[in-house]
Design a protein around this motif. Structure first.
Motif, PDB file in Angstrom:
ATOM      1  N   THR A  47      -0.039 -12.105  -3.915  1.00 55.08           N
ATOM      2  CA  THR A  47      -0.487 -12.493  -2.587  1.00 55.08           C
ATOM      3  C   THR A  47      -0.924 -11.219  -1.903  1.00 55.08           C
ATOM      4  N   SER A  48      -2.018 -11.261  -1.161  1.00 57.62           N
ATOM      5  CA  SER A  48      -2.471 -10.043  -0.505  1.00 57.62           C
ATOM      6  C   SER A  48      -2.960 -10.338   0.902  1.00 57.62           C
ATOM      7  N   GLU A  49      -2.965  -9.311   1.712  1.00 56.56           N
ATOM      8  CA  GLU A  49      -3.407  -9.452   3.095  1.00 56.56           C
ATOM      9  C   GLU A  49      -4.120  -8.175   3.517  1.00 56.56           C
ATOM     10  N   VAL A  50      -5.258  -8.332   4.155  1.00 56.08           N
ATOM     11  CA  VAL A  50      -6.019  -7.153   4.573  1.00 56.08           C
ATOM     12  C   VAL A  50      -5.273  -6.425   5.694  1.00 56.08           C
ATOM     13  N   LEU A  51      -5.077  -5.134   5.508  1.00 58.09           N
ATOM     14  CA  LEU A  51      -4.380  -4.310   6.510  1.00 58.09           C
ATOM     15  C   LEU A  51      -5.363  -3.510   7.344  1.00 58.09           C
ATOM     16  N   GLU A  80       3.313   0.990   6.685  1.00 58.30           N
ATOM     17  CA  GLU A  80       4.709   0.641   6.395  1.00 58.30           C
ATOM     18  C   GLU A  80       4.990   0.754   4.911  1.00 58.30           C
ATOM     19  N   ASP A  81       6.232   0.556   4.554  1.00 60.14           N
ATOM     20  CA  ASP A  81       6.627   0.616   3.151  1.00 60.14           C
ATOM     21  C   ASP A  81       6.264  -0.687   2.429  1.00 60.14           C
ATOM     22  N   LYS A  82       4.969  -0.811   2.137  1.00 63.41           N
ATOM     23  CA  LYS A  82       4.482  -1.959   1.372  1.00 63.41           C
ATOM     24  C   LYS A  82       3.551  -1.409   0.314  1.00 63.41           C
ATOM     25  N   TYR A  83       3.362  -2.127  -0.772  1.00 63.03           N
ATOM     26  CA  TYR A  83       2.454  -1.636  -1.797  1.00 63.03           C
ATOM     27  C   TYR A  83       1.008  -1.926  -1.390  1.00 63.03           C
ATOM     28  N   ILE A  84       0.195  -0.871  -1.390  1.00 61.03           N
ATOM     29  CA  ILE A  84      -1.159  -0.929  -0.854  1.00 61.03           C
ATOM     30  C   ILE A  84      -2.185  -0.824  -1.988  1.00 61.03           C
ATOM     31  N   VAL A  85      -3.250  -1.593  -1.897  1.00 57.35           N
ATOM     32  CA  VAL A  85      -4.371  -1.439  -2.824  1.00 57.35           C
ATOM     33  C   VAL A  85      -5.689  -1.416  -2.062  1.00 57.35           C
ATOM     34  N   GLY A  86      -6.732  -0.962  -2.760  1.00 62.43           N
ATOM     35  CA  GLY A  86      -8.075  -0.936  -2.187  1.00 62.43           C
ATOM     36  C   GLY A  86      -8.466   0.435  -1.698  1.00 62.43           C
ATOM     37  N   LEU A 116     -11.988  -2.364  -3.948  1.00 59.34           N
ATOM     38  CA  LEU A 116     -11.998  -3.140  -2.697  1.00 59.34           C
ATOM     39  C   LEU A 116     -12.459  -2.234  -1.555  1.00 59.34           C
ATOM     40  N   PRO A 117     -13.392  -2.698  -0.725  1.00 61.66           N
ATOM     41  CA  PRO A 117     -13.910  -1.844   0.353  1.00 61.66           C
ATOM     42  C   PRO A 117     -12.987  -1.792   1.564  1.00 61.66           C
ATOM     43  N   TYR A 118     -11.860  -2.486   1.494  1.00 60.24           N
ATOM     44  CA  TYR A 118     -10.879  -2.488   2.584  1.00 60.24           C
ATOM     45  C   TYR A 118      -9.514  -2.165   1.984  1.00 60.24           C
ATOM     46  N   ILE A 119      -8.510  -1.978   2.853  1.00 66.38           N
ATOM     47  CA  ILE A 119      -7.156  -1.703   2.375  1.00 66.38           C
ATOM     48  C   ILE A 119      -6.302  -2.941   2.600  1.00 66.38           C
ATOM     49  N   SER A 120      -5.574  -3.281   1.559  1.00 62.55           N
ATOM     50  CA  SER A 120      -4.823  -4.525   1.557  1.00 62.55           C
ATOM     51  C   SER A 120      -3.412  -4.250   1.064  1.00 62.55           C
ATOM     52  N   TRP A 121      -2.456  -5.021   1.516  1.00 60.93           N
ATOM     53  CA  TRP A 121      -1.150  -4.894   0.868  1.00 60.93           C
ATOM     54  C   TRP A 121      -1.003  -6.046  -0.095  1.00 60.93           C
TER      55      TRP A 121
END
Ligand code: IMP
Ligand code: MG
Length: 179
Positions: free
Chosen positions: A8-12, A151-157, A169-174
């Motif tokens: 599950t991911s959400e744009v940060l 925050e302490d979450k795993y980030i991708v992008g 990914l052109p944005y940062i997501s957790w």
């Protein structure tokens, strides 16, 4: 919120927010090093999109180089071991060196690299990271230029990966493994 397979991911941080912040960082760096030459040292592979964007926002006589180190295996946990896989192509004695990173997490990588590179007598040695996760720090190290604190979450992008995926990914997501 979106779902890809088991995650599950959400744009940060949106692409527009990234562009705006990178522009501000470039302006600040341009002012701080006014009249000086600068060597940007990107840490492969996570810094690639940030490095490419940042260098175009810096109005200085600038050169780039890259290093590759490993502090992470293919898991999401830091091994604490820093190994140099690719060193710099150029000497840095007497140069203004700015390390460009994707994220300062435990700080182990940059702590090691800063010590390693400072032994080569650069004129100055600073750190620029698009992300900072201070809650995870294991050693004392601070970035000189930080894009966003997360925050302490795993980030991708935007260069950051999970097992080599999602760097594009052109944005940062957790990202979170689905229960
Ligand atoms: P360190 O723990 O500060 O040494 O972090 C070293 C490297 O771990 C970073 O340059 C990233 O490549 C990777 N890393 C740390 N946190 C994350 C994350 O949330 N997502 C993806 N990569 C990460
Ligand atoms: Mg990485």
């Amino acid at each position: 919120m979106s779902t890809r397979g088991d995650f599950t991911s959400e744009v940060l941080i949106t692409r527009e927010q990234l562009a705006q912040r990178v522009k501000e960082l470039g302006k600040q760096i341009t002012e701080d090093y006014k009249g000086e030459q600068l060597l940007l040292v990107g840490i492969l592979k996570g810094s690639v999109p940030f490095m490419a964007d940042l260098m175009r926002e810096i109005d200085l006589d600038l050169a780039i180089d890259f290093m590759s180190v490993s502090s992470y295996g293919s898991s999401t946990k830091s091994s604490g071991v820093v190994r140099i896989i690719k060193d710099l192509d150029t000497g840095i004695e007497g140069k203004n060196v700015l390390i460009v990173e994707d994220i300062i997490d435990t700080g182990l990588t940059l702590h090691y690299l800063k010590n390693y590179l400072s032994g080569r007598q650069p004129k100055s040695l600073k750190i620029c990271s698009i992300l900072d996760k201070p809650s995870r720090r294991k050693v004392e190290i601070e970035g000189d230029y930080i894009g966003f604190t997360v925050e302490d979450k795993y980030i991708v992008g935007y260069g950051l990966d999970m097992d080599q995926h999602y760097r594009n990914l052109p944005y940062i997501s957790w990202i979170r493994v689905k229960e």
